[in-house]
Scaffold this motif. Structure first.
Motif, PDB file in Angstrom:
ATOM      1  N   LEU A 114    -110.982   2.045  -5.147  1.00  0.00           N
ATOM      2  CA  LEU A 114    -110.486   0.761  -5.632  1.00  0.00           C
ATOM      3  C   LEU A 114    -108.988   0.809  -5.905  1.00  0.00           C
ATOM      4  CD1 LEU A 114    -113.392  -0.250  -8.071  1.00  0.00           C
ATOM      5  CD2 LEU A 114    -112.818  -1.337  -5.894  1.00  0.00           C
ATOM      6  N   ASN A 115    -108.532   1.889  -6.523  1.00  0.00           N
ATOM      7  CA  ASN A 115    -107.093   2.034  -6.791  1.00  0.00           C
ATOM      8  C   ASN A 115    -106.299   2.089  -5.497  1.00  0.00           C
ATOM      9  OD1 ASN A 115    -106.858   2.025  -9.648  1.00  0.00           O
ATOM     10  ND2 ASN A 115    -107.707   4.086  -9.733  1.00  0.00           N
TER      11      ASN A 115
ATOM     12  N   ALA B 118    -113.500  -4.810 -11.582  1.00  0.00           N
ATOM     13  CA  ALA B 118    -114.320  -3.612 -11.371  1.00  0.00           C
ATOM     14  C   ALA B 118    -113.733  -2.409 -12.104  1.00  0.00           C
ATOM     15  CB  ALA B 118    -114.437  -3.324  -9.876  1.00  0.00           C
TER      16      ALA B 118
ATOM     17  N   THR C  44    -115.493   5.893  -6.370  1.00  0.00           N
ATOM     18  CA  THR C  44    -115.340   4.442  -6.331  1.00  0.00           C
ATOM     19  C   THR C  44    -114.034   4.009  -6.978  1.00  0.00           C
ATOM     20  OG1 THR C  44    -117.750   4.161  -6.411  1.00  0.00           O
ATOM     21  CG2 THR C  44    -116.398   2.252  -7.001  1.00  0.00           C
TER      22      THR C  44
ATOM     23  N   ARG D  20    -109.396 -10.999  -4.081  1.00  0.00           N
ATOM     24  CA  ARG D  20    -109.811  -9.600  -3.972  1.00  0.00           C
ATOM     25  C   ARG D  20    -109.140  -8.740  -5.035  1.00  0.00           C
ATOM     26  NH1 ARG D  20    -113.562  -6.151  -3.831  1.00  0.00           N
ATOM     27  NH2 ARG D  20    -112.962  -4.104  -3.012  1.00  0.00           N
TER      28      ARG D  20
ATOM     29  N   ILE E  45    -110.986  -6.411  -7.851  1.00  0.00           N
ATOM     30  CA  ILE E  45    -110.706  -4.982  -8.069  1.00  0.00           C
ATOM     31  C   ILE E  45    -110.364  -4.731  -9.534  1.00  0.00           C
ATOM     32  CG2 ILE E  45    -109.141  -3.099  -7.493  1.00  0.00           C
ATOM     33  CD1 ILE E  45    -108.889  -4.289  -4.695  1.00  0.00           C
TER      34      ILE E  45
ATOM     35  N   GLU F  38    -107.150   0.800  -2.577  1.00  0.00           N
ATOM     36  CA  GLU F  38    -107.153  -0.532  -1.956  1.00  0.00           C
ATOM     37  C   GLU F  38    -106.187  -1.467  -2.671  1.00  0.00           C
ATOM     38  OE1 GLU F  38    -110.234  -4.212  -0.902  1.00  0.00           O
ATOM     39  OE2 GLU F  38    -110.957  -2.405  -1.942  1.00  0.00           O
ATOM     40  N   TYR F  39    -106.145  -1.363  -4.003  1.00  0.00           N
ATOM     41  CA  TYR F  39    -105.247  -2.215  -4.784  1.00  0.00           C
ATOM     42  C   TYR F  39    -103.788  -1.919  -4.428  1.00  0.00           C
ATOM     43  CZ  TYR F  39    -103.717  -4.948  -8.827  1.00  0.00           C
ATOM     44  OH  TYR F  39    -103.134  -5.899  -9.638  1.00  0.00           O
TER      45      TYR F  39
END
Length: 707
Positions: A321-322, A352, A317, A345, A349, A324-325
């Motif tokens: 997330l990294n 999270a 996860t 968004r 992130i 996507e960022y």
């Protein structure tokens, strides 16, 4: 013989087809104001033409009537009808009710137009409220009423809120005994008896501003933004029978919770539930309070637990997330402004990922049996659980035969001792000081508390400025080396952590406190616990990190605290030493550019204003908000004066003398001679003389409801 009074003859009225009407240039209205033509057209479509149009026959060059009529008064109604005709919602030949005036009358058309516009009387707000109330009673909703009159629903809600005001006060308003702003201020409470009591108390006062009415009606309530209210939740409070008051006429920051006792009970219950969960972990003691003072852990040893390992799913996860960022950052790298959904968004992130960084830690079972937990409410209303603190008396004892205290303690299965105590108390108020106009010295404890704020803010400022921290440390080392002021010890180059002997409850939630605590926690999570490992870790740090860590450690030695000079005491200081301390604190303040206003300090009822005399309150308002503001409150009792002064000083940037640079204080206050054996310089007025706290020892103290 009496002269006969000529009777008035009114102009005749008749229906005229719309296509026979033209707008007159004699209409005096030129500037658009009031209800728009579109809204007026919608009103006519809904209700018909409520008011007739005034017209004059149009004549040709020979003076003969042409059958057309010009409109000198009622131009906006004509424009609205014209709009309906263009929209084909009204026939061109539709009859329009008109009052026909004589063409050759001595009364000019401009006079008629002007009279019609200036002689109309606006509806009294109370009549509007009663009309809205009647319409609602007959089945119309607030939204339907608002739509019918083309006003926001909030306006209707505001007018209907006047129903919460006592009928006695409504009649006083109807007779012009109070202003609409004053009447609206009473809507923050539904207690008619209390409303009337407040009006009786202020109606003959020189100043009866709306804010005074609101303050008096909400003085026993709790702000919805209070961390206790956020912790419990407004929904839970209302579900338990609590009443929330809102101010529909002004921003109220969420309103007020009327039942403070119920709120405190709900806080206690929620904290107790959290305590029962934590108790199952096996800790020896648990301390529970809504707030703890800053440095509550002083003298306790903090356990260093090991963060729990990430599962494969959690690691995946984090990587997702990294990724996507980074993708979003790359995609919008050249954009001047991020789209709202992308910005939202990215924030999600970051939140999270931050949650993964603050993972729970694992403690040794033997440590848990001798350590404890602090449970409180954080500044943002969240639950704050701080685990792993060992008291001195609970430390493992080393026995002569090598047996440790843990082994000598007996049965390791000894039950956990839980000591969950919730203490949320009010603050006693000072009695009203004699209004003799004399500005007395500040209480010593208040000066200590204020300088604790300054010390903590200055400590944070030094930690954020490694250059200043290095200079301060080098200054101390050079002073010790070259000025023969060495301290005892093999090598006294360390920094002595300064703790605060007195502080108010808000210090722990201040911006500076949170910054220092967050920085310390971040370093503590990285620093090895073994001495050799620590040396190697420090040696491998880059220069920037080394300077930042040095600045953080040096900052704990900052001491800008005031304390009473006592050179003959066991741990007392001389006046000269105190002067040197405050002067060096000023130097650090200037070097770091510290601004205590930006650091979050504001004068409030609890931290300053209710702790000083009335003349000092007025002096503060006069300096911060001006003479006129001081005159607004100079007739109030001390408690009320302090509350109003807090509002007046909120955004002025005013600071009391202990938080200013000493040069600024001396420039604004005359020298005060102080008798004593010490040869130090004379103290400023705010430190000289007797404490204010002793001024009212013979007077009765009383409690006030906490806001």
């Amino acid at each position: 013989m009496a002269t006969a009074v000529q009777k008035i003859t009114l102009a005749s009225s008749r229906d005229i087809p719309f296509n026979k009407l033209v707008l007159s240039q004699s209409n005096v209205r030129r500037v658009k104001a009031g209800v728009s033509i579109e809204d007026l057209a919608a009103s006519i479509a809904r209700r018909g033409l409520i008011q007739s149009i005034s017209v004059v026959p149009v004549a040709d060059a020979n003076g003969n009537e042409t059958g057309m009529f010009e409109v000198p008064a009622g131009g906006r109604r004509f424009r609205a009808l014209e709009m309906l005709v263009k929209q084909k919602r009204l026939a061109k030949i539709a009859p329009v009710p008109c009052v026909v005036r004589e063409r050759d009358s001595a009364i000019l058309a401009e006079e008629v137009s002007l009279a019609e516009n200036i002689e109309r009387a606006p509806l009294h707000p109370l009549d509007q409220y009663r009309a809205f109330q009647d319409m609602r009673d007959k089945g119309m909703s607030e939204e339907e009423i608002a739509a019918a009159f083309f006003v926001p629903a909030q306006v209707v809600k505001q007018r209907l809120r006047l129903a919460s005001v006592s009928p006695v006060l409504l009649e006083i308003y109807a007779e012009d005994g109070m202003t609409l702003e004053q009447l609206m201020a009473f809507t923050v409470s539904t207690d008619h008896a209390r409303q009337e009591q407040v009006w009786e108390a202020i109606k003959d006062a020189w100043s009866k501003e709306p804010y005074q009415i609101r303050r008096m009606l909400t003085e026993t309530t709790v702000r919805a933004s209070d961390k206790r209210a956020v912790f419990v939740g407004i929904e839970a409070y209302e579900a338990a029978g609590g009443v929330t008051t809102r101010d529909l006429f002004q921003s109220d920051d969420g309103g007020w919770l009327e039942d403070a006792a119920l709120l405190d009970r709900l806080v206690a219950e929620k904290l107790k539930a959290a305590t029962e969960t934590i108790a199952t972990e096996g800790w020896k003691w648990i301390e529970v309070a809504a707030s703890f003072p800053y440095d509550v852990t002083h003298g306790l040893r903090e356990l260093q637990g090991e963060p729990l390992d990430l599962s494969a799913e959690e690691q995946a996860t984090i990587e997702a997330l990294n990724a996507e960022y980074q993708k979003l950052e790359t995609e919008y790298e050249g954009a001047d402004e991020l789209p709202d959904e992308v910005d939202q968004r990215l924030g999600e992130i970051e939140a999270a990922l931050a949650a993964f960084e603050t993972r729970p830690v694992r403690f040794d079972s033997d440590d848990i049996r001798r350590a404890g937990v602090f449970i409180s409410i954080a500044h943002d209303g969240s639950l704050d659980i701080d685990r792993g603190y060992v008291r001195t008396e609970d430390e493992a004892r080393i026995e002569s035969d090598g047996e440790t205290g843990a082994e000598a303690a007996g049965d390791p299965a000894e039950p956990v001792v839980q000591r969950a105590v919730i203490t949320i108390g009010g603050q006693p108020a000072e009695p009203d000081d004699d209004d003799d106009g004399v500005i007395k010295p500040l209480p010593e404890r208040l000066v200590v508390e204020l300088t604790a704020y300054r010390t903590l803010a200055l400590r944070n400022a030094v930690a954020e400025n490694p250059h200043v921290a290095m200079t301060a440390l080098l200054h101390k080392l050079v002073s010790d080396t070259f000025m023969t002021r060495m301290y005892t010890g093999a090598m006294e180059a360390g920094v002595k952590h300064v703790f605060f002997p007195a502080q108010d409850d808000a210090l722990n939630d201040s911006l500076s406190a949170r910054a220092v605590q967050n920085r310390h926690g971040a370093w503590a999570g990285d620093i090895p616990k073994d001495g050799d490992a620590l040396w190697n870790w420090l040696a491998d740090l880059d220069d920037t990190s080394r300077m930042a860590l040095l600045a953080h450690c040096v900052s704990y030695g900052v001491n800008a605290l005031y304390e009473r000079p006592n050179p003959h005491g066991a741990s007392g200081i001389s006046q000269h030493t105190l002067d040197m301390r405050l002067a060096q604190a000023d130097r650090l303040t200037r070097a770091t550019g510290l601004d205590l206003v930006e650091a979050g300090w504001r004068p409030t009822f609890g931290n300053y204003l209710n702790r000083v005399t009335k003349p000092r309150i007025l002096q503060a308002v006069r300096e911060g908000a001006g003479e006129q503001a001081a005159q607004l409150i100079d007739h109030l009792k001390k408690g009320d004066m302090a509350k109003e002064a807090e509002r007046l000083l909120a955004d002025t940037g005013w600071l009391p003398e202990p938080l200013r640079l000493l040069a600024e204080v001396e420039a604004s206050t005359p020298d005060t001679e102080v008798d004593g054996e010490d040869d130090g310089a004379a103290l400023p007025d705010f430190l000289a003389g007797e404490d204010e706290e002793s001024a009212g020892d013979d007077e009765d103290h009383h409690l006030v409801a906490a806001e």
